[in-house]
Structure formats: structure tokens, C-alpha cells
Motif scaffolding. Structure first.
Motif, PDB file in Angstrom:
ATOM      1  N   ASP A  95      39.694   9.366  17.127  1.00 16.66           N
ATOM      2  CA  ASP A  95      40.670  10.416  16.807  1.00 16.66           C
ATOM      3  C   ASP A  95      41.030  10.368  15.324  1.00 16.66           C
ATOM      4  O   ASP A  95      41.066  11.397  14.658  1.00 16.66           O
ATOM      5  N   GLY A  96      41.364   9.190  14.854  1.00 17.59           N
ATOM      6  CA  GLY A  96      41.669   8.997  13.445  1.00 17.59           C
ATOM      7  C   GLY A  96      42.965   9.611  12.961  1.00 17.59           C
ATOM      8  O   GLY A  96      43.204   9.705  11.764  1.00 17.59           O
ATOM      9  N   GLU A  97      43.826  10.074  13.877  1.00 15.73           N
ATOM     10  CA  GLU A  97      45.100  10.650  13.459  1.00 15.73           C
ATOM     11  C   GLU A  97      46.200  10.275  14.439  1.00 15.73           C
ATOM     12  O   GLU A  97      45.943   9.903  15.582  1.00 15.73           O
ATOM     13  N   ILE A  98      47.429  10.372  13.949  1.00 16.16           N
ATOM     14  CA  ILE A  98      48.600  10.087  14.786  1.00 16.16           C
ATOM     15  C   ILE A  98      49.562  11.261  14.670  1.00 16.16           C
ATOM     16  O   ILE A  98      49.706  11.854  13.600  1.00 16.16           O
ATOM     17  N   ASN A  99      50.194  11.589  15.779  1.00 14.71           N
ATOM     18  CA  ASN A  99      51.216  12.619  15.795  1.00 14.71           C
ATOM     19  C   ASN A  99      52.561  11.902  15.873  1.00 14.71           C
ATOM     20  O   ASN A  99      52.814  11.151  16.805  1.00 14.71           O
ATOM     21  N   ILE A 100      53.435  12.137  14.897  1.00 16.58           N
ATOM     22  CA  ILE A 100      54.690  11.389  14.825  1.00 16.58           C
ATOM     23  C   ILE A 100      55.899  12.163  15.367  1.00 16.58           C
ATOM     24  O   ILE A 100      57.031  11.681  15.275  1.00 16.58           O
ATOM     25  N   ALA A 101      55.691  13.321  15.975  1.00 13.37           N
ATOM     26  CA  ALA A 101      56.812  14.146  16.455  1.00 13.37           C
ATOM     27  C   ALA A 101      57.706  13.373  17.411  1.00 13.37           C
ATOM     28  O   ALA A 101      58.939  13.371  17.270  1.00 13.37           O
ATOM     29  N   TRP A 102      57.137  12.695  18.392  1.00 17.10           N
ATOM     30  CA  TRP A 102      57.946  11.961  19.370  1.00 17.10           C
ATOM     31  C   TRP A 102      58.555  10.707  18.777  1.00 17.10           C
ATOM     32  O   TRP A 102      59.654  10.304  19.156  1.00 17.10           O
ATOM     33  N   PHE A 103      57.855  10.063  17.844  1.00 17.39           N
ATOM     34  CA  PHE A 103      58.425   8.888  17.184  1.00 17.39           C
ATOM     35  C   PHE A 103      59.689   9.283  16.415  1.00 17.39           C
ATOM     36  O   PHE A 103      60.712   8.590  16.481  1.00 17.39           O
ATOM     37  N   VAL A 157      73.398  10.961  11.482  1.00 18.90           N
ATOM     38  CA  VAL A 157      72.220  10.130  11.751  1.00 18.90           C
ATOM     39  C   VAL A 157      71.725   9.570  10.431  1.00 18.90           C
ATOM     40  O   VAL A 157      71.573  10.307   9.457  1.00 18.90           O
ATOM     41  N   GLU A 158      71.511   8.278  10.420  1.00 23.17           N
ATOM     42  CA  GLU A 158      70.882   7.623   9.281  1.00 23.17           C
ATOM     43  C   GLU A 158      69.994   6.528   9.859  1.00 23.17           C
ATOM     44  O   GLU A 158      70.479   5.535  10.380  1.00 23.17           O
ATOM     45  N   VAL A 159      68.684   6.758   9.795  1.00 23.77           N
ATOM     46  CA  VAL A 159      67.717   5.884  10.458  1.00 23.77           C
ATOM     47  C   VAL A 159      66.705   5.359   9.457  1.00 23.77           C
ATOM     48  O   VAL A 159      66.194   6.108   8.625  1.00 23.77           O
ATOM     49  N   LYS A 160      66.411   4.083   9.596  1.00 22.71           N
ATOM     50  CA  LYS A 160      65.298   3.473   8.866  1.00 22.71           C
ATOM     51  C   LYS A 160      64.504   2.690   9.899  1.00 22.71           C
ATOM     52  O   LYS A 160      65.033   1.767  10.515  1.00 22.71           O
ATOM     53  N   ASN A 161      63.259   3.089  10.112  1.00 19.57           N
ATOM     54  CA  ASN A 161      62.385   2.424  11.075  1.00 19.57           C
ATOM     55  C   ASN A 161      61.012   2.218  10.467  1.00 19.57           C
ATOM     56  O   ASN A 161      60.624   2.921   9.528  1.00 19.57           O
ATOM     57  N   LYS A 162      60.291   1.292  11.078  1.00 17.96           N
ATOM     58  CA  LYS A 162      58.940   1.001  10.615  1.00 17.96           C
ATOM     59  C   LYS A 162      57.995   1.059  11.803  1.00 17.96           C
ATOM     60  O   LYS A 162      58.347   0.686  12.915  1.00 17.96           O
ATOM     61  N   LEU A 163      56.789   1.539  11.551  1.00 21.10           N
ATOM     62  CA  LEU A 163      55.752   1.614  12.569  1.00 21.10           C
ATOM     63  C   LEU A 163      54.442   1.161  11.933  1.00 21.10           C
ATOM     64  O   LEU A 163      54.088   1.630  10.855  1.00 21.10           O
ATOM     65  N   LEU A 211      67.671   6.972  19.536  1.00 22.07           N
ATOM     66  CA  LEU A 211      68.053   5.561  19.633  1.00 22.07           C
ATOM     67  C   LEU A 211      69.110   5.171  18.604  1.00 22.07           C
ATOM     68  O   LEU A 211      69.781   4.152  18.761  1.00 22.07           O
ATOM     69  N   SER A 212      69.292   5.974  17.566  1.00 21.81           N
ATOM     70  CA  SER A 212      70.310   5.662  16.562  1.00 21.81           C
ATOM     71  C   SER A 212      71.702   6.127  16.988  1.00 21.81           C
ATOM     72  O   SER A 212      72.702   5.708  16.399  1.00 21.81           O
ATOM     73  N   LEU A 213      71.783   6.972  17.993  1.00 18.84           N
ATOM     74  CA  LEU A 213      73.066   7.515  18.435  1.00 18.84           C
ATOM     75  C   LEU A 213      73.832   6.486  19.262  1.00 18.84           C
ATOM     76  O   LEU A 213      73.227   5.681  19.983  1.00 18.84           O
ATOM     77  N   ASP A 242      62.567   7.238   7.057  1.00 18.96           N
ATOM     78  CA  ASP A 242      63.927   7.328   6.547  1.00 18.96           C
ATOM     79  C   ASP A 242      64.441   8.708   6.943  1.00 18.96           C
ATOM     80  O   ASP A 242      64.003   9.723   6.394  1.00 18.96           O
ATOM     81  N   ILE A 243      65.344   8.739   7.920  1.00 20.21           N
ATOM     82  CA  ILE A 243      65.823  10.010   8.483  1.00 20.21           C
ATOM     83  C   ILE A 243      67.323  10.106   8.266  1.00 20.21           C
ATOM     84  O   ILE A 243      68.068   9.199   8.645  1.00 20.21           O
ATOM     85  N   LYS A 244      67.771  11.223   7.669  1.00 18.86           N
ATOM     86  CA  LYS A 244      69.198  11.430   7.406  1.00 18.86           C
ATOM     87  C   LYS A 244      69.579  12.855   7.754  1.00 18.86           C
ATOM     88  O   LYS A 244      68.794  13.774   7.572  1.00 18.86           O
ATOM     89  N   GLY A 245      70.805  13.003   8.235  1.00 19.02           N
ATOM     90  CA  GLY A 245      71.333  14.318   8.556  1.00 19.02           C
ATOM     91  C   GLY A 245      72.317  14.223   9.702  1.00 19.02           C
ATOM     92  O   GLY A 245      72.977  13.192   9.877  1.00 19.02           O
ATOM     93  N   ASP A 246      72.409  15.279  10.483  1.00 17.63           N
ATOM     94  CA  ASP A 246      73.288  15.250  11.645  1.00 17.63           C
ATOM     95  C   ASP A 246      72.655  16.024  12.793  1.00 17.63           C
ATOM     96  O   ASP A 246      71.806  16.882  12.585  1.00 17.63           O
ATOM     97  N   VAL A 247      73.074  15.657  14.005  1.00 20.85           N
ATOM     98  CA  VAL A 247      72.605  16.328  15.219  1.00 20.85           C
ATOM     99  C   VAL A 247      73.819  16.786  16.018  1.00 20.85           C
ATOM    100  O   VAL A 247      74.926  16.278  15.839  1.00 20.85           O
TER     101      VAL A 247
END
Length: 189
Positions: free
Chosen positions: A111-119, A83-89, A126-128, A63-68
Motif C-alpha cells: 500500500d505504501g500509504e497511511i490514512n490519518i483521519a481516524w488517528f 483541545v490541545e494535543v501532542k501525540n506521536k505515531l 482521548l484528550s477530552l 500537534d492539534i489545537k482548537g476547540d470542539v
């Protein structure tokens, strides 16, 4: 990937159930992401990531909110876009990393971990809207007048350096398309 370590989520060590992660995505975040071709270079967003661990999968809800701030497609001045995004992974463990679909990612169990920076970045971009422009009449006037001078015009167009003409793209008519429009309107009859 060390510069993105803040965005690592160690899945292996999480207990079953729900977990919450909060990220402030500001200009520093976008500076880290920028590889010279980034669409968004500035912003101020808050990202809430809700993670639900089951015995087999990890469901991440973003759940991402704000502006760019992005460049206007007409005058290249910065424009603020909400920006107002709701996505699922859905994340699963496997032998090697793969993206099975837009929503399903396999990560190596070792590895057992995920990096979500690029997601996070991809969800924002993609919301723009495809066309990012200032409201009519608010583009940089100097750039608009230069663009008007170099704008392609058909022989039917009158010579008019009025900035409002640039603001309304519907005034531009290409004779090659006019013939197709006639065919389309005759099919409707």
C-alpha cells in the motif's frame, strides 16, 4: 475510505528527512467521521503533522489545537471544550496492517500509504475530560429542573428543587457508600 482521501499520506514516495502536513478540522471533517455514535460532531481545530522519515520508520508528531463542541453530560446542550494535543505515531512497513501498541502501527508495504483521519479523531476524543459539563449555574435551566425531579435521593435528603444542588454532585449522598466511608476513615486512624 475515498471520503478520507485528503488524509492519506503516501509514505513510499517521501524522501528521507522532515515533512510537514497541515489540516483544518472543521464541522465538515466531523460530519465525515460521524457514524451516528461519534462523541464530537462539531469543531474548529488546526492539526500540524510533522513527519520524519528514516530508512526504517516514519515518525509522525501530531500537534492539534482548537476547540470542539460536545453535548454537556448534564443538560445535553452543546458545550465548547478546548483541545490541545501532542501525540506521536511510529509507522513501519510490514506484510499486513497491525497496531503493535498505542504508538506503533504496521502498514502493508504494498500500500505504501497511511490514512490519518481516524488517528486525528482518536487523539482529539482521548484528550477530552471524562466528565463534560458546563460551569456551575450555566446549564440549561429547564433541563436541570427536570433532571432534579427525577434524581435519586436518599431518605436523609431534603426535598429541594434548587438548581444549584444539581450543579454540585458532592451534595448527593448514597447511604450504601456512607458505610464504606466510615470503614475507610477508621482504617486511617
Amino acid at each position: 475510505m475515498a471520503k478520507f482521501s485528503l488524509y492519506n499520506i503516501t509514505l513510499r514516495s517521501l524522501s528521507e528527512g522532515k515533512h510537514e502536513f497541515k489540516y483544518n478540522l472543521d464541522d465538515k471533517y466531523f460530519a465525515l467521521i460521524d457514524d451516528g455514535t461519534a462523541d464530537v460532531k462539531k469543531g474548529n481545530l488546526e492539526a500540524m503533522v510533522s513527519l520524519k522519515k528514516t530508512s526504517v520508520t516514519f515518525e509522525l508528531n501530531f500537534d492539534i489545537k482548537g476547540d470542539v463542541r460536545v453535548p454537556c453530560d448534564r443538560c445535553l446542550d452543546d458545550i465548547s471544550m478546548p483541545v490541545e494535543v501532542k501525540n506521536k505515531l511510529i509507522v513501519k512497513f510490514g506484510k499486513e496492517y497491525s497496531e503493535e501498541s498505542d504508538e506503533i502501527v504496521i502498514i502493508p508495504e504494498d500500500d505504501g500509504e497511511i490514512n490519518i483521519a481516524w488517528f486525528l479523531y482518536e487523539f482529539i476524543v482521548l484528550s477530552l475530560p471524562a466528565k463534560k459539563v458546563h460551569p456551575p449555574g450555566t446549564c440549561n435551566k429547564a433541563m436541570s429542573s427536570k433532571l432534579n425531579k427525577h434524581r435519586a435521593k436518599s431518605s436523609d435528603d431534603e426535598e429541594d428543587d434548587n438548581e444549584e444542588e444539581l450543579e454540585d454532585d458532592s451534595s448527593f449522598s448514597d447511604p450504601r457508600w456512607d458505610a464504606l466511608k466510615e470503614v475507610a476513615s477508621s482504617d486511617e486512624d
